[in-house]
Design a protein around this motif. Sequence first.
Motif, mmCIF file in Angstrom:
data_model
loop_
_atom_site.group_PDB
_atom_site.id
_atom_site.type_symbol
_atom_site.label_atom_id
_atom_site.label_comp_id
_atom_site.label_asym_id
_atom_site.label_seq_id
_atom_site.Cartn_x
_atom_site.Cartn_y
_atom_site.Cartn_z
ATOM 1 N N ARG A 1 1.200 4.191 -2.813
ATOM 2 C CA ARG A 1 0.962 5.602 -2.514
ATOM 3 C C ARG A 1 2.092 6.474 -3.036
ATOM 4 O O ARG A 1 1.892 7.506 -3.651
ATOM 5 C CB ARG A 1 0.838 5.815 -1.001
ATOM 6 C CG ARG A 1 -0.432 5.310 -0.418
ATOM 7 C CD ARG A 1 -1.614 6.192 -0.809
ATOM 8 N NE ARG A 1 -2.818 5.742 -0.138
ATOM 9 C CZ ARG A 1 -3.178 6.154 1.055
ATOM 10 N NH1 ARG A 1 -2.434 7.044 1.690
ATOM 11 N NH2 ARG A 1 -4.265 5.698 1.619
ATOM 12 N N LEU A 2 3.306 6.024 -2.752
ATOM 13 C CA LEU A 2 4.457 6.820 -3.172
ATOM 14 C C LEU A 2 4.521 6.903 -4.693
ATOM 15 O O LEU A 2 4.775 7.971 -5.259
ATOM 16 C CB LEU A 2 5.737 6.205 -2.606
ATOM 17 C CG LEU A 2 5.855 6.304 -1.087
ATOM 18 C CD1 LEU A 2 7.129 5.626 -0.602
ATOM 19 C CD2 LEU A 2 5.829 7.752 -0.632
ATOM 20 N N ALA B 1 1.994 9.344 -5.851
ATOM 21 C CA ALA B 1 2.411 10.720 -5.588
ATOM 22 C C ALA B 1 3.437 11.169 -6.619
ATOM 23 O O ALA B 1 3.376 12.290 -7.134
ATOM 24 C CB ALA B 1 2.988 10.830 -4.180
ATOM 25 N N GLU C 1 3.589 15.137 -7.460
ATOM 26 C CA GLU C 1 3.675 15.776 -6.147
ATOM 27 C C GLU C 1 5.111 15.757 -5.653
ATOM 28 O O GLU C 1 5.498 16.583 -4.834
ATOM 29 C CB GLU C 1 2.747 15.073 -5.170
ATOM 30 C CG GLU C 1 1.289 15.261 -5.556
ATOM 31 C CD GLU C 1 0.347 14.660 -4.534
ATOM 32 O OE1 GLU C 1 0.812 14.311 -3.444
ATOM 33 O OE2 GLU C 1 -0.851 14.547 -4.853
ATOM 34 N N PHE C 2 5.876 14.792 -6.140
ATOM 35 C CA PHE C 2 7.321 14.817 -5.950
ATOM 36 C C PHE C 2 7.949 14.840 -7.341
ATOM 37 O O PHE C 2 7.837 13.870 -8.084
ATOM 38 C CB PHE C 2 7.798 13.596 -5.173
ATOM 39 C CG PHE C 2 7.193 13.497 -3.805
ATOM 40 C CD1 PHE C 2 7.446 14.470 -2.845
ATOM 41 C CD2 PHE C 2 6.362 12.448 -3.469
ATOM 42 C CE1 PHE C 2 6.890 14.387 -1.587
ATOM 43 C CE2 PHE C 2 5.800 12.363 -2.215
ATOM 44 C CZ PHE C 2 6.066 13.330 -1.272
ATOM 45 N N GLU D 1 0.834 -1.201 0.000
ATOM 46 C CA GLU D 1 0.000 0.000 0.000
ATOM 47 C C GLU D 1 0.870 1.253 0.000
ATOM 48 O O GLU D 1 0.623 2.199 -0.748
ATOM 49 C CB GLU D 1 -0.902 -0.034 1.233
ATOM 50 C CG GLU D 1 -2.274 0.539 1.012
ATOM 51 C CD GLU D 1 -3.089 -0.282 0.021
ATOM 52 O OE1 GLU D 1 -3.853 0.334 -0.727
ATOM 53 O OE2 GLU D 1 -2.933 -1.520 -0.022
ATOM 54 N N VAL D 2 1.893 1.238 0.827
ATOM 55 C CA VAL D 2 2.767 2.409 0.906
ATOM 56 C C VAL D 2 3.490 2.626 -0.422
ATOM 57 O O VAL D 2 3.586 3.754 -0.925
ATOM 58 C CB VAL D 2 3.787 2.243 2.052
ATOM 59 C CG1 VAL D 2 4.840 3.335 1.996
ATOM 60 C CG2 VAL D 2 3.074 2.271 3.391
#
Lengths: 252, 252
Positions: free
Chosen positions: A28-29, A32, A37-38, A24-25
Amino acid sequence: MGQGQRRAGQAGLEPVRVPSAADEVADRLLTAIALGEFSVGERLPPERELAEQLGVSRPTVRIAVGRLREIGCLEVVRGRSGGHYVRTGWRAESADAVRRTLMPKWERVHTLQDTRCLIESLIARTAAERCGADEAADIRAALAAYESASEPAEVRSTSAGLHEAIARAAHNEPLAVYSRQLLQEITAGFPIEPYSGNLTERSLAEHRALAEAVLAGEAERAARIAREHFTITGENLRAILERSTAEPDSAS
Amino acid sequence: MGQGQRRAGQAGLEPVRVPSAADEVADRLLTAIALGEFSVGERLPPERELAEQLGVSRPTVRIAVGRLREIGCLEVVRGRSGGHYVRTGWRAESADAVRRTLMPKWERVHTLQDTRCLIESLIARTAAERCGADEAADIRAALAAYESASEPAEVRSTSAGLHEAIARAAHNEPLAVYSRQLLQEITAGFPIEPYSGNLTERSLAEHRALAEAVLAGEAERAARIAREHFTITGENLRAILERSTAEPDSAS
DNA sequence: GATAAAAGGTAAATAGACAAGACCTTAAAA
DNA sequence: TTTTAAGGTCTTGTCTATTTACCTTTTATC
């Protein structure tokens, strides 16, 4: 085939799949990053902050970033003011990883491209029907930001921003979430530029036309433009992926 | 509000939520019941079989069915030829459970109803554009089954079958999956009859009109009919839920 | 240059979820 | 009455994730 056709056992009960926290993490990254967003070259928050923000432990975060590093989309620097940086050019070095990651999903990427066309078309149509004054201002601002962007990373980021502003105008959060999920799963978060070469100006014209149609409340036109736009984006992405998986070494 | 507005921390990174295996199994069963794959009064497969089919252990299945039993939508019978049965009338007895389960989601149910209208409209439109001969036969068969249904459970099941046939005609699996997810999350699997009272015949007419529009390839009309149909379905469902949560004891 | 600080890197202990399996209880069918 | 098919209970082991602590690297800064 006749009718009905309930496959998969007696009653549509297929095995469940429980995603782990690290999965999940990582998703998400990747999302992003895909949304800009990054940006490329930017540094992610420190692992400890990420862990706190995401509500997971630091080892879990480390598993996730470790995976992104294997894929080659993150670069790690140790020491003070170190951290995880979004890599700039990585395609050539990690063609193997791309192939390993994407090949099994080839069919699915095709299908999801189609889904994305349909969904974005629906979002554009609905946004045109429901757009209020506040959202209109948002869209205008996002369009202005996009048109004034110069660097590739900025183009990507502002493009995503424009699409998100339009999605907000549709006044339906789940649709916007689904749209983001599609983008993430299709690109697998790879910082590939969908708008490269001579497609850039065409994209610019399409973005403007889309925004104008939404602002004018012309639902049909907005839907049609969005459909074409994302069809082209999808085909372009497919071409890039095909290149990167077909000729891992001779590429740029 | 002005522009941009990225809330939730510095960079859209909200806490992750990892669903447990039991959550997933409970969702699956609720979906299956909501879709009419297990009708009212019918018995679910034994726990051991469910565990094998779903690829989880028996304790996990037990947690899931235990939850459904708490909600009141399953009834358990012990001994030989016992098992878990889908309860018939349960609303009155479990109003408390309904309130506990649904009240926190009230806002979300509203939003999801809207999402469902939009998605089903998109599915109908796309199905009208892409429907081939095989899918047309499927839709006709599903419509015939729906029109010849008499019992409420059968109506519900065949209605879902018709909508699934139309979703298949759209030739996009992820959309169909999303549609199912929406149905499941909105109804939370409760065997509530969306078509009750004088709405039954209206629903019948709408179903037929929708199927005909899709078969005729009239995308616009199909989209409009679907939108109206699901708007009404949603409002009806909302009214039922409002009744069941407002007057727990005086209800039928 | 020395030192403190801020980052990633590592590791051990604990808790919780899940799986696997054995066994008990119930009640209907044989 | 016996068998059998179902749910109910328990134990044990494994894997994952959290917690916590400490180590290492580098760079600001004094």
